[in-house]
Design an enzyme around this catalytic site. Structure first.
Site, PDB file in Angstrom:
ATOM      1  CD  GLN A 224       8.179  -2.114  -3.167  1.00  0.00           C
ATOM      2  OE1 GLN A 224       7.892  -0.988  -2.808  1.00  0.00           O
ATOM      3  NE2 GLN A 224       7.259  -3.059  -3.272  1.00  0.00           N
ATOM      4  NE  ARG A 374       1.738  -5.273   4.595  1.00  0.00           N
ATOM      5  CZ  ARG A 374       2.353  -5.582   5.713  1.00  0.00           C
ATOM      6  NH1 ARG A 374       2.867  -4.641   6.457  1.00  0.00           N
ATOM      7  NH2 ARG A 374       2.482  -6.822   6.108  1.00  0.00           N
ATOM      8  CB  CYS A 375      -3.713  -2.944  -1.307  1.00  0.00           C
ATOM      9  SG  CYS A 375      -3.922  -1.688  -2.570  1.00  0.00           S
ATOM     10  CD  GLU A 744      -0.053  -6.481  -1.338  1.00  0.00           C
ATOM     11  OE1 GLU A 744       0.777  -5.710  -1.824  1.00  0.00           O
ATOM     12  OE2 GLU A 744      -0.854  -7.112  -2.030  1.00  0.00           O
TER      13      GLU A 744
END
Length: 789
Positions: A224, A374-375, A744
């Site tokens: 990523q 995903r936070c 998120e």
């Protein structure tokens, strides 16, 4: 119309937000993964992994493996030690083994690598490697890891005498303690946010291709953050000649990231080392069990949460104490100054001025944890703590949880709002969001229905989560990873015919960057979105950026795109003034052209102005039409949401049915509603996962008990309810396009809404808290213990 959703665990990836057209198409990506790459002379790598959580390595016998047809080499830690490549840095400036030389520290740790001419030969060679271990008693419980008699795990650190990693604190302890000592009401709960796994469709993998002639490494990998990885590779291998200008990282389509593909895993470094030594490309792709057992872990926070308030319902203070299980090394993906990430956002959406938080990180014999799944760096844990405690406080004083929230919300007119832990919230309208959610779901009628069901002994629960996120890392004065500031970038080149290519330092994993970024540039310049080619993921072509995670794509790279486009628009204005023979002040802009005030027929389109930048620009002006911008945000952005969940529970079996779920998000200005919708739906599915299904479980010997997808329960469409979504909009005042980010938020806000609903259903029986995942068995057991069944 094609929707790029193949690259996500459910639907969507991580992080989007502005306004405008709903009918813009989704742009399909390149259409291949790392596993599709085949190069001449490619070798394949498989990894021998430890069956023990803690053991001495007495001997590694590679003789039988080297006799397997197709096997060309077996690499051990002793081999890498000769080149000082057996250790590497983590993102939190700790150290991590690439391959061990004497001790394994967790089950499934890499022990040796087998290199072969085919995948099958590499797997056969792996099975033929024989390792003699001397098992030792592992430390699995982080609380027991603090015992004075517990073995010191990181004996590689000189002078280390315990398993403590760091202590962190924020807020005013003395003031907080004083408020708690005088408060009319104090509620307290122990909660565990368990270790979970990213479980993206595509596992981690890479192809390392070292060219001996040119001393150049090309690394194809599922990352990523390509530029950050390039820098880390140079930090690890620069001493053997792989300096940064000789490293190229290419990240093609990624089948889901969610934070799990930000770190550097040992498999990457081993592949690089082998390619460097043999001079041939080396491919490594994890299988599903390896992925579940060895990397991409998140959460694992043990939290003591307390809230103080008045009998009337005014929140006065909160106090949180965290014990963080980081496994055998601190590989947590957090900015350097924030070892607990953004956990200090745990004061939530509520107006009070007193809080204190502290955390201690601990080494255990588990795989390295701390992926920002995903936070935005531990916000999920923070939101779960504050939203559970807000409901707990409401239950304690007998007040409706919605009414309690309205009483304590930060008011719209009070933004920007300084939190007691140091954040400055940019904007919000929490009351409007909750009222909209209540109207959509029919809150008052549901409470009446619930009262009727309770009179008959039936279990129905209504749970609320009104959370504040913090995303868009980040301002360079505070945010860096390994010293690299967390700005991001955009480069726009417009060709003479008015067609553009835009390159970014981020990397999409299904968020639709190709569409969103093109729309931002189209809105700013008037060039049709279909004439803008968006590229990411290649460090040789894209400007340096910190990548895609923490919902930072639109807040940082989207802002960079807008400002770079405005630079070009300023240049176009000068060219228009020259061509139309007027002053720049006499020109007006509408998307796609400049025209003379009062004479709209005298105009030049953006395509004409771009062509002139190459053919007929003013003397002294630099030719061409391109701009680059590195955006350093002045503040983070603070999206928020109001989520309401309704559950029905079967008292006899503990079965939980999510009847309805309404999610109202405030992500600032919305660029593409279709993309935001996909982001929210995917995030909500990933939110129900830890609330009801997902948790990695270890026994006392450190054995993972659910290391396959037969046992680790990733929810499917069957388990997902019909998500009902909507929005309120409060633009971020400091962001160039008023965007905040959204990808998120649903993953963060959904778990406490579901947990609050379940506990609300069980509250008549004196049940005040259940740790997630809340399974039918946990519900049944709690009811049984309370004598309800």
């Amino acid at each position: 119309m094609t929707q790029q959703c193949k690259t996500s665990k459910a639907i969507g990836g991580m992080g989007h937000s502005i306004k405008r057209k709903e009918d813009i198409r989704f742009v399909q990506g390149k259409g291949h993964y790392v596993d599709d790459i085949k190069l001449d002379g490619m070798l394949y790598m498989d990894i021998v992994r430890s069956p023990y959580a803690y053991a001495k390595i007495k001997k590694i016998d590679t003789e039988a493996a080297l006799k397997v047809p197709g096997v060309v080499a077996v690499v051990t830690g002793k081999d890498l030690e000769q080149y000082n490549l057996h250790w590497m840095p983590t993102l939190m400036s700790d150290t991590q083994m690439v391959l061990p030389t004497d001790t394994v520290m967790y089950q499934a740790q890499e022990v040796a690598a087998v290199i072969a001419t085919s995948r099958y030969a590499a797997r056969d060679g792996r099975e033929a490697v024989r390792v003699d271990y001397e098992p030792m008693k592992p430390v699995i419980d982080p609380f027991k890891a603090l015992d004075p008699e517990a073995p010191v795990l990181r004996t590689d650190k000189p002078g280390k005498t315990d398993n403590h990693i760091w202590h962190w604190e924020v807020g005013d302890k003395a003031k907080t303690d004083d408020v708690f000592s005088k408060a009319e009401v104090v509620v307290k709960e122990q909660m565990h946010i368990p270790r979970i796994h990213v479980a993206s469709i595509e596992t981690c993998g890479c192809v390392a291709d070292y060219d001996k002639v040119n001393n150049h490494l090309t690394m194809y990998m599922t990352t990523q953050a390509p530029h950050a990885i390039r820098t880390v590779i140079a930090l690890v291998a620069g001493h053997v000649g792989l300096t940064e200008e000789k490293v190229r990282v290419i990240s093609p389509d990624i089948g889901g990231g969610f934070g799990g593909k930000v770190p550097v895993y040992p498999g990457y470094v081993i592949a690089i080392a082998v390619s460097f030594l043999v001079g041939k490309p080396v491919k490594w792709i994890e299988d599903r069990s390896e992925n579940l057992q060895a990397d991409s872990f998140a959460r694992d926070y043990h939290i003591t949460a307390e809230m103080a308030g008045t009998k009337e319902g005014k929140i006065l203070a909160t106090r949180f104490k965290v014990l963080a299980d980081h496994g055998y090394t601190d590989a947590s993906a957090n900015p350097s100054k924030f070892p607990t990430g953004m956990f200090s956002i745990a004061t939530g959406s509520y107006d009070y001025d007193t809080a204190y938080m502290e955390a201690d990180a601990i080494y255990t014999n588990k795989p390295p944890g701390g992926v920002a799944y995903r936070c935005s760096f531990r916000v999920t844990e923070a939101v779960h703590a504050i939203e559970r405690m807000t409901d707990r406080f409401a239950l304690e004083i007998g007040k409706d949880p919605a009414e309690l929230r309205f009483q304590n919300f930060i008011k719209k007119e009070d933004f920007p709002w300084p939190s007691p832990t140091g954040w400055v919230y940019d904007s919000g309208d929490y009351e409007a969001g909750l009222r909209k959610a209540m109207d959509v779901i029919g809150y008052d009628e549901l409470r009446k229905e619930q009262a009727g069901k309770r009179a008959k002994g039936e279990l129905m629960g209504i749970g609320i989560s009104t959370f504040t996120e913090v995303v868009g890392a980040g301002p360079s004065k505070d945010f860096d990873i390994l010293g690299i500031k967390m700005f991001d970038s955009a480069e726009i080149r417009v060709h003479p015919t008015g067609k553009a290519i835009a390159r970014f330092g981020t990397k999409s994993q299904g968020q639709g960057h190709e569409t969103t970024y093109a729309q931002i540039i189209a809105e700013e310049l008037g060039i049709p979105a279909e004439n803008i080619q968006v590229e990411e993921g290649d460090t040789d072509t894209a400007p340096y950026g910190l990548g895609t995670y923490a919902s930072r794509s639109t807040p940082t790279a989207g802002a960079a795109a807008a400002i770079a486009a405005r630079k070009l628009r300023d240049k176009a204005r000068k060219i228009a003034a020259y061509l139309l023979e007027v002053s720049e002040d006499d020109l007006e802009w509408e998307p796609g052209k400049f025209f003379v005030k009062g004479a709209p027929e005298k105009a030049k389109t953006i395509q004409e102005l771009v062509f002139a930048a190459y053919t007929n620009h003013p003397q002294g002006m630099e030719a061409g039409f391109e701009a680059t911008h590195y955006y350093d945000p002045p503040n983070l952005t603070f999206p928020s949401g109001a989520y309401i969940c309704v559950v029905d529970i079967d008292k006899e079996t503990g079965g939980i049915h999510v009847r309805r779920f309404v999610a109202i998000d405030d992500c600032g200005n919305i660029i593409n509603p279709m993309i935001v919708q996909g982001q929210v739906h995917g995030g909500l599915t990933q939110g129900i996962a830890p609330a009801m299904y997902e948790a990695l479980v270890y026994d006392e010997a450190g054995n993972i008990l659910n290391g396959t997808l037969m046992d680790y329960l990733v929810p499917t469409a069957v388990e997902s309810p019909n998500w009902e979504t909507g929005h309120v909009i409060t633009p971020s005042p400091h962001h160039p396009i008023g965007a905040k980010g959204v990808g998120e938020s649903p993953t963060v806000g959904a778990p406490p809404a579901i947990a609050n609903a379940i506990v609300d259903a069980l509250s008549p029986y004196g049940i005040t808290h259940l740790d997630i995942p809340i399974t039918p068995y946990k519900v049944w057991k709690a009811l049984k213990e309370k004598g309800a069944i």
